[in-house]
Design a protein around this motif. Structure first.
Motif, PDB file in Angstrom:
ATOM      1  N   LEU A 146      -3.028  -0.470  -3.250  1.00 25.55           N
ATOM      2  CA  LEU A 146      -3.688  -1.775  -3.271  1.00 25.55           C
ATOM      3  C   LEU A 146      -4.846  -1.773  -4.253  1.00 25.55           C
ATOM      4  CD1 LEU A 146      -3.966  -2.511   0.562  1.00 25.55           C
ATOM      5  CD2 LEU A 146      -2.275  -3.415  -1.020  1.00 25.55           C
TER       6      LEU A 146
ATOM      7  N   LYS B   5       0.833  -1.202   0.000  1.00 24.00           N
ATOM      8  CA  LYS B   5       0.000   0.000   0.000  1.00 24.00           C
ATOM      9  C   LYS B   5       0.866   1.250   0.000  1.00 24.00           C
ATOM     10  CE  LYS B   5      -3.554   2.531   2.399  1.00 24.00           C
ATOM     11  NZ  LYS B   5      -4.193   2.805   3.660  1.00 24.00           N
TER      12      LYS B   5
ATOM     13  N   ARG C 252      -7.124  -7.331   3.000  1.00 20.58           N
ATOM     14  CA  ARG C 252      -6.475  -6.700   4.150  1.00 20.58           C
ATOM     15  C   ARG C 252      -7.462  -6.485   5.283  1.00 20.58           C
ATOM     16  NH1 ARG C 252      -5.317  -0.606   3.659  1.00 20.58           N
ATOM     17  NH2 ARG C 252      -7.560  -0.783   3.899  1.00 20.58           N
ATOM     18  N   ASP C 253      -8.641  -5.981   4.947  1.00 20.45           N
ATOM     19  CA  ASP C 253      -9.659  -5.739   5.975  1.00 20.45           C
ATOM     20  C   ASP C 253     -10.100  -7.039   6.637  1.00 20.45           C
ATOM     21  OD1 ASP C 253      -9.473  -3.052   5.376  1.00 20.45           O
ATOM     22  OD2 ASP C 253     -11.288  -3.029   4.125  1.00 20.45           O
TER      23      ASP C 253
ATOM     24  N   GLU D 296      -7.334  -6.548  -2.903  1.00 17.40           N
ATOM     25  CA  GLU D 296      -6.324  -6.559  -1.837  1.00 17.40           C
ATOM     26  C   GLU D 296      -6.794  -5.770  -0.613  1.00 17.40           C
ATOM     27  OE1 GLU D 296      -2.208  -7.074  -4.389  1.00 17.40           O
ATOM     28  OE2 GLU D 296      -3.114  -5.079  -4.213  1.00 17.40           O
ATOM     29  N   THR D 297      -7.524  -4.690  -0.856  1.00 15.54           N
ATOM     30  CA  THR D 297      -8.067  -3.906   0.254  1.00 15.54           C
ATOM     31  C   THR D 297      -9.075  -4.734   1.041  1.00 15.54           C
ATOM     32  OG1 THR D 297      -7.774  -1.877  -1.008  1.00 15.54           O
ATOM     33  CG2 THR D 297      -9.262  -1.777   0.872  1.00 15.54           C
TER      34      THR D 297
ATOM     35  N   ALA E 263      -8.679  -3.221  -5.279  1.00 15.59           N
ATOM     36  CA  ALA E 263      -9.901  -3.361  -4.479  1.00 15.59           C
ATOM     37  C   ALA E 263      -9.928  -4.724  -3.781  1.00 15.59           C
ATOM     38  CB  ALA E 263     -11.130  -3.191  -5.366  1.00 15.59           C
TER      39      ALA E 263
END
Length: 69
Positions: free
Chosen positions: A22, A17, A30-31, A26-27, A24
């Motif tokens: 990142l 990041k 991550r979340d 990967e985001t 979408a």
């Protein structure tokens, strides 16, 4: 997924990041990984709190009772 693998992947995504951003997907990943990590931490903390036993020191209690008279 074990905790070490989880942390490694979270750190990889954090580095990516910072460097290039990142996607979408990967985001979202991550979340989700962060949520799993935080749930794990909360669960472990609750387990530690559940194992704590409160023990009353009878000698200290006796001294306190006598000093109040």
């Amino acid at each position: 997924m074990d905790i070490d693998t989880l942390i490694t992947r979270i750190n990889e995504l954090a580095r990516k990041k910072k460097s290039s951003g990142l996607t979408a997907e990967e985001t979202i990943e991550r979340d989700e990984l962060r949520a799993v990590y935080l749930n794990n931490i909360r669960s472990n903390f609750r387990q530690q709190l559940d194992t704590i036993e409160f023990v009353e020191d009878t000698e200290s209690s006796d001294n306190t009772k006598n000093s109040q008279k």
